[in-house]
Write an enzyme that holds these catalytic residues in place. Structure first.
Site, short mmCIF file in Angstrom:
data_model
loop_
_atom_site.label_atom_id
_atom_site.label_comp_id
_atom_site.label_asym_id
_atom_site.label_seq_id
_atom_site.Cartn_x
_atom_site.Cartn_y
_atom_site.Cartn_z
N ARG A 50 0.76 -0.89 0.15
CA ARG A 50 0.05 0.18 -0.03
C ARG A 50 0.88 1.15 0.30
O ARG A 50 0.39 2.09 -0.51
CB ARG A 50 -0.86 0.08 1.40
CG ARG A 50 -1.60 1.40 1.68
CD ARG A 50 -3.39 1.43 2.08
NE ARG A 50 -2.92 0.58 3.29
CZ ARG A 50 -2.18 1.20 4.91
NH1 ARG A 50 -0.97 2.23 4.47
NH2 ARG A 50 -1.73 -0.20 5.38
N TYR A 102 -17.72 16.18 -14.51
CA TYR A 102 -18.43 14.78 -14.41
C TYR A 102 -19.41 15.00 -12.71
O TYR A 102 -18.93 14.73 -11.56
CB TYR A 102 -16.87 13.76 -14.21
CG TYR A 102 -17.20 12.49 -13.97
CD1 TYR A 102 -18.23 12.10 -14.58
CD2 TYR A 102 -16.40 11.82 -12.56
CE1 TYR A 102 -18.56 10.08 -14.48
CE2 TYR A 102 -17.16 10.85 -12.80
CZ TYR A 102 -18.21 9.60 -13.16
OH TYR A 102 -18.29 8.01 -13.36
N ASP A 174 -8.61 18.22 -13.92
CA ASP A 174 -9.00 16.91 -14.48
C ASP A 174 -8.15 16.36 -16.06
O ASP A 174 -9.53 17.23 -17.01
CB ASP A 174 -11.00 16.58 -13.96
CG ASP A 174 -11.01 15.31 -14.68
OD1 ASP A 174 -10.44 14.46 -15.44
OD2 ASP A 174 -12.09 14.56 -13.84
N LYS A 199 -9.73 5.68 -18.46
CA LYS A 199 -10.51 6.39 -20.65
C LYS A 199 -9.44 6.17 -21.32
O LYS A 199 -8.25 5.13 -21.62
CB LYS A 199 -10.79 7.46 -20.25
CG LYS A 199 -11.93 7.89 -18.40
CD LYS A 199 -12.48 6.94 -18.94
CE LYS A 199 -14.67 7.05 -18.07
NZ LYS A 199 -14.13 7.33 -16.77
C1 PLP Z 1 -13.78 13.42 -16.84
C2 PLP Z 1 -13.55 12.18 -16.04
N1 PLP Z 1 -13.63 12.76 -14.19
C3 PLP Z 1 -14.02 11.06 -13.24
C4 PLP Z 1 -14.12 9.70 -14.38
C5 PLP Z 1 -13.69 9.83 -12.87
O1 PLP Z 1 -13.41 8.33 -12.83
P1 PLP Z 1 -12.94 6.69 -12.57
O2 PLP Z 1 -14.63 5.60 -13.50
O3 PLP Z 1 -12.38 5.69 -13.17
O4 PLP Z 1 -13.90 6.54 -10.92
C6 PLP Z 1 -14.65 10.29 -15.32
C7 PLP Z 1 -15.23 8.75 -15.37
O5 PLP Z 1 -16.65 8.62 -16.09
C8 PLP Z 1 -14.64 11.04 -15.52
O6 PLP Z 1 -15.64 10.98 -17.67
#
Ligand code: PLP
Length: 393
Positions: A50, A102, A174, A199
């Site tokens: 961890r 998001y 992000d 992604k």
């Molecule tokens: C722009 C964006 N940020 C964060 C996330 C969250 O990521 P995760 O699904 O890997 O937890 C997503 C998920 O779709 C996203 O599209």
């Protein structure tokens, strides 16, 4: 990053190209959860997975290098990365956050952080004046998504950083939609870059992962403590999958971006499509700002049909893309934000942000663009023509 290589080459030619002990051309997966200490008084580099693991570290170092940071952190999901970064805040702090963030981040802020006394304000970050007006003495973080999800709104990163620095706040960004192949926010002054590595970075819809990168050593130490304390670290198999995906990031994004532009132009001309949101279109409101801060418009676009009925018909007849939550994969993915990524948002909030029942998001994969266009043309032919009711005179 060594400047003599392009980003494309750097994805393959880096410190992890060859394992120094064996010559293996793939990073070894180290499954051990714990490590024998050869000396009673001095512990080795690793003690417990961890806190540190060589495979996860390879990914953390790689993303730090690609983003131009000093240290990277790998988490069990994008939300784990985002939530851990938010743990830098304390009770009484305030976050300014982009309006069409998001849905999972929206949920974390409004339903979880709020219970711990962290205040928040959502603002339209395309408007720097609006952002400046909402900064409070206790604002500690300005949280940006650009392009935003799902309306691909563009925030001027340099402008936000200037405001943040003048007011003693950190900037979080992000970078999931762009990846460091197209946008490197740390170079523009951002403090923490976050990713859903689920992604484009991994790229094959076969792993859930998150990453954070910082460029300041002191912030790196604070984030490391939180990663270790909260413990939402990425498993080693998944770290390896992200490392493998990264090797083809450039070529995947290049191909998908080319196709996305072609598809956006096709949709924009189609009479049954009301609006197309894609920063690659010259008339997209954020087009010029985006060009100034990023190296391409990326592979995600959204478009608006008349209503839910039109969306249902289109989705039923489109044969190539999968209809699914997520984006950034080799296969094209069609998503319905109202019921998927933004289901956590109350309907009136969602609609106020333009995420209406007619909105679809498309993540363009590696299929031939012309095949996708033919598929969409056929699917749209089933969508009923809407007669607009005449306005009362
Ligand atoms: C722009 C964006 N940020 C964060 C996330 C969250 O990521 P995760 O699904 O890997 O937890 C997503 C998920 O779709 C996203 O599209």
């Amino acid at each position: 990053m060594e400047k003599k290589f392009s980003f494309q080459t750097h994805l393959l030619h880096n410190k992890w190209k060859v394992d120094e002990q064996t010559g293996a051309v793939s990073v070894p997966i180290q499954h051990a959860s714990t490590f024998h200490q050869f000396d009673f008084d001095t512990f080795g580099k690793y003690d417990y997975s961890r806190s540190g693991n060589p495979t996860r570290e390879a990914l953390e170092d790689t993303i730090a290098e690609l983003e131009g940071g000093v240290r990277g952190f790998a988490f069990a999901s994008g939300m784990a990365a985002i939530s851990t970064a938010f743990l830098l805040l304390s009770k009484g702090d305030h976050v300014l956050i982009t309006e069409d963030v998001y849905g999972g981040t929206y949920r974390m802020i409004t339903e979880v952080l709020s219970r711990f006394g962290i205040e928040y304000t959502f603002v339209d970050m395309t408007d720097l004046h609006e952002v400046a007006c909402h900064i409070r003495p206790n604002t500690k973080v300005i949280y940006v998504e650009t392009p935003s999800n799902p309306l691909l709104k563009i925030t001027d990163i340099r402008g936000i950083v200037k405001l943040a620095k003048a007011n003693g706040c950190l900037t979080f960004l992000d970078n999931t939609f762009m990846t460091p192949a197209l946008q490197r926010p740390l170079e523009l002054g951002v403090d923490v870059v976050l990713h859903s590595a689920t992604k484009f970075l991994s790229g094959h819809s076969d792993v859930v992962a998150g990453l954070a990168v910082v460029k300041d050593e002191e912030l790196a130490n604070r984030l490391y403590k939180l990663q270790n304390a909260f413990g939402a670290v990425l498993g080693v198999q998944d770290a390896w999958l992200v490392l493998r995906g990264l090797k083809t990031l450039h070529v995947r994004l290049q191909q998908s971006t080319q196709s996305a532009l072609k598809i956006a132009n096709f949709l924009a001309k189609h009479p049954k499509v009301e609006e197309v949101y894609y920063p690659g279109l010259s008339y997209h409101p954020g087009h010029s700002v985006h060009r100034y801060q990023a190296e391409g418009p990326g592979a995600v676009l959204s478009f608006r049909l008349a209503d839910e009925e039109a969306v249902r018909t289109f989705v039923k007849h489109a044969k190539i893309p999968v209809f699914a939550v997520s984006l950034g994969a080799v296969e094209s993915i069609l998503s319905y934000p109202a019921k998927m990524s933004h289901a956590a948002m109350p309907k009136e909030e969602r609609e106020r942000r333009g995420i209406t029942d007619g909105l679809l998001r498309l993540s363009v994969g590696l299929e031939a663009a012309d095949d996708l266009i033919s598929d969409f043309e056929r699917a749209l032919s089933y969508v009923k023509e809407k007669r607009r009711s005449k306005l009362p005179s």
